[in-house]
Design an enzyme around this catalytic site. Structure first.
Site, PDB file in Angstrom:
ATOM      1  N   TRP A  29       0.830  -1.205   0.000  1.00 43.19           N
ATOM      2  CA  TRP A  29       0.000   0.000   0.000  1.00 43.19           C
ATOM      3  C   TRP A  29       0.862   1.251   0.000  1.00 43.19           C
ATOM      4  O   TRP A  29       0.577   2.214  -0.715  1.00 43.19           O
ATOM      5  CB  TRP A  29      -0.967  -0.004   1.184  1.00 43.19           C
ATOM      6  CG  TRP A  29      -1.919  -1.166   1.142  1.00 43.19           C
ATOM      7  CD1 TRP A  29      -2.027  -2.168   2.057  1.00 43.19           C
ATOM      8  CD2 TRP A  29      -2.887  -1.459   0.114  1.00 43.19           C
ATOM      9  NE1 TRP A  29      -3.000  -3.061   1.656  1.00 43.19           N
ATOM     10  CE2 TRP A  29      -3.530  -2.655   0.477  1.00 43.19           C
ATOM     11  CE3 TRP A  29      -3.249  -0.824  -1.085  1.00 43.19           C
ATOM     12  CZ2 TRP A  29      -4.542  -3.228  -0.304  1.00 43.19           C
ATOM     13  CZ3 TRP A  29      -4.246  -1.399  -1.862  1.00 43.19           C
ATOM     14  CH2 TRP A  29      -4.883  -2.586  -1.471  1.00 43.19           C
TER      15      TRP A  29
ATOM     16  N   ASP B  99      -1.944   6.488   6.265  1.00 43.24           N
ATOM     17  CA  ASP B  99      -2.983   5.601   5.774  1.00 43.24           C
ATOM     18  C   ASP B  99      -3.296   4.654   6.932  1.00 43.24           C
ATOM     19  O   ASP B  99      -2.481   3.800   7.272  1.00 43.24           O
ATOM     20  CB  ASP B  99      -2.442   4.839   4.558  1.00 43.24           C
ATOM     21  CG  ASP B  99      -3.397   3.757   4.054  1.00 43.24           C
ATOM     22  OD1 ASP B  99      -4.494   3.598   4.642  1.00 43.24           O
ATOM     23  OD2 ASP B  99      -3.035   3.082   3.070  1.00 43.24           O
TER      24      ASP B  99
ATOM     25  N   LYS C 193     -12.283  -2.023   6.336  1.00 46.42           N
ATOM     26  CA  LYS C 193     -11.560  -2.907   7.242  1.00 46.42           C
ATOM     27  C   LYS C 193     -12.137  -2.771   8.658  1.00 46.42           C
ATOM     28  O   LYS C 193     -12.675  -3.709   9.200  1.00 46.42           O
ATOM     29  CB  LYS C 193     -10.068  -2.556   7.276  1.00 46.42           C
ATOM     30  CG  LYS C 193      -9.178  -3.070   6.161  1.00 46.42           C
ATOM     31  CD  LYS C 193      -9.650  -2.865   4.780  1.00 46.42           C
ATOM     32  CE  LYS C 193      -8.786  -3.410   3.687  1.00 46.42           C
ATOM     33  NZ  LYS C 193      -7.859  -2.500   3.069  1.00 46.42           N
TER      34      LYS C 193
HETATM   35  C1  LIG Z   1      -7.260  -2.052   1.867  1.00 43.48           C
HETATM   36  C2  LIG Z   1      -6.229  -1.005   1.982  1.00 43.48           C
HETATM   37  C3  LIG Z   1      -6.099   0.020   1.038  1.00 43.48           C
HETATM   38  C4  LIG Z   1      -6.964   0.110  -0.205  1.00 43.48           C
HETATM   39  O1  LIG Z   1      -8.166   0.617   0.113  1.00 43.48           O
HETATM   40  P1  LIG Z   1      -9.284   0.947  -1.019  1.00 43.48           P
HETATM   41  O2  LIG Z   1     -10.328   1.581  -0.174  1.00 43.48           O
HETATM   42  O3  LIG Z   1      -9.667  -0.356  -1.623  1.00 43.48           O
HETATM   43  O4  LIG Z   1      -8.671   1.881  -1.979  1.00 43.48           O
HETATM   44  C5  LIG Z   1      -5.147   0.989   1.253  1.00 43.48           C
HETATM   45  N1  LIG Z   1      -4.353   0.949   2.331  1.00 43.48           N
HETATM   46  C6  LIG Z   1      -4.427  -0.024   3.254  1.00 43.48           C
HETATM   47  C7  LIG Z   1      -3.517  -0.009   4.429  1.00 43.48           C
HETATM   48  C8  LIG Z   1      -5.374  -1.036   3.106  1.00 43.48           C
HETATM   49  O5  LIG Z   1      -5.449  -2.009   4.019  1.00 43.48           O
END
Ligand SMILES: *Cc1c(COP(=O)(O)O)cnc(C)c1O
Length: 361
Positions: free
Chosen positions: A103, A172, A196
């Site tokens: 990511w 993030d 998540k």
């Molecule tokens: C799942 C995830 C993403 C991607 O998220 P989307 O909403 O599908 O764009 C980005 N960063 C992390 C840490 C993730 O676990």
């Protein structure tokens, strides 16, 4: 199948059962409106109360002061990979990124696509992203430092956040937001796709500090500017109403049923502790993340052979334990134990792991 199973999916992931029950109970007639939440106007008092309450709960749970704005955007965490540098990395400046996995790599790539100056201040790629780098020296002139607080795929997590010497941190937090309390003051921006730890896919929580807004260039397209959503309370256009409503109920569950983030963290530590102990005490399972970098949210492990991993995932499902396959890019097994996964699920998995190891040793 007519019973609910233990859901270890990495995302979209489990929701708290009381939240699902509340949604079901009020779905056909939301708060006396005679309509479902997906049918009321986003400009109605019904939805207004939903988004205001969701935002107030984010503020209380994370102890945000007036300098922070709470936004509900679309486009997933992946759109934030692009919006962060677009809005917050001015011409002539560079930003520090810490690369701890897939990511973070994508976030770096999106900044690069825009010809932004990116400095990878540290990376754990040398050991397959199995650890969180330490003692990083950041560029004191960086516009911001970007990290990924929890690495969903490799099962690593920042136990504490790095000292950036005053440079705004951007994180993030898609896979660990609201899983533990932390000090928000070093952060200029936090983002998290909801699917998540917060609710369904379709909404991304963004928390942005006031001073960051001064950097937003005028010339950006309206829908890609943070200021647009700050000025219009996340309702420049139709927001993802159902997703925001579910997030509101999840936040209410954390506050009122669990009792806040300290208690949430205690439960999360117990769940992760059970699984890591099962891994460490067995010669059959091997954890893939370095011990001090282990994630409380995604427990990644291997079995002696890939064939055994396949049978493990298949037989676990027969025992009502779903979602244990590792990410397709890395293989192995992964138990995602986000907030909504109950302690009983972790216990059931530990029992199954013991049984499977005995049978296949
Ligand atoms: C799942 C995830 C993403 C991607 O998220 P989307 O909403 O599908 O764009 C980005 N960063 C992390 C840490 C993730 O676990």
């Amino acid at each position: 199948m007519n019973e609910r199973i233990y859901n270890f999916n990495p995302g979209p992931a489990a929701h708290p059962l009381p939240v699902l029950e509340e949604i079901a109970a009020e779905f056909l007639n939301f708060k006396g409106s005679g309509m479902s939440i997906t049918e009321v106007s986003h400009r109605s008092k019904w939805f207004d109360e939903v988004i205001e309450d969701a935002s107030a709960r984010v503020r209380r749970l994370l102890e945000l002061d007036e300098s922070f704005h709470v936004l509900f955007l679309q486009g997933g965490a992946s759109l934030q990979f692009c919006m962060v540098p677009m809005n917050l990395l001015p011409e002539g400046h560079s930003a520090d990124y810490v690369n701890t996995g897939a990511w973070a790599t994508k976030a770096i790539r999106e900044a690069g696509i825009q010809q932004k100056a990116v400095n990878v201040a540290a990376s754990s790629e040398d050991k397959g992203f199995s650890y969180i780098p330490k003692d990083i020296s950041f560029n004191p002139d960086a516009a911001y430092v970007h990290i990924t607080s929890n690495n969903t795929i490799k099962g690593t997590q920042w136990a504490s956040f790095p000292d950036t010497g005053g440079t705004p941190l951007i994180s993030d937090m898609s896979s660990d937001i609201m899983s533990r309390p932390f000090d928000v003051s070093p952060f200029g921006l936090i983002y998290a796709g909801a699917q998540k730890n917060l609710g369904p896919a379709g909404v991304t929580l963004v928390i942005i500090r006031n001073d960051m807004l001064e950097r937003v260039p005028d010339h950006l397209p309206t829908m890609l500017k943070y200021t647009t959503f700050v000025e219009r309370n996340s309702m420049f256009n139709t927001p993802p109403c159902f997703a925001i409503y579910t997030v509101q109920l999840v936040l209410k569950w954390i506050e009122e049923t669990i009792g806040g983030l300290e208690k949430m963290e205690r439960i999360n530590r117990r769940k992760a502790g059970l699984l890591y102990r099962a891994i460490d005490e067995s010669e059959f399972y091997t954890g893939t993340a370095e011990k001090e970098s282990r994630s409380l949210m995604n427990v990644t492990f291997r079995l002696p052979t890939e064939d055994l991993e396949k049978s493990f995932v298949r037989e676990a499902l027969e025992h009502g334990l779903s979602g244990l396959k590792g990410h397709r890019s890395v293989g192995g097994c992964r138990a995602s134990i986000y907030n909504a996964t109950p302690l009983e699920a972790a216990n059931a998995l530990v029992d199954f792991m013991g049984e499977f190891a005995r049978k296949n040793r």
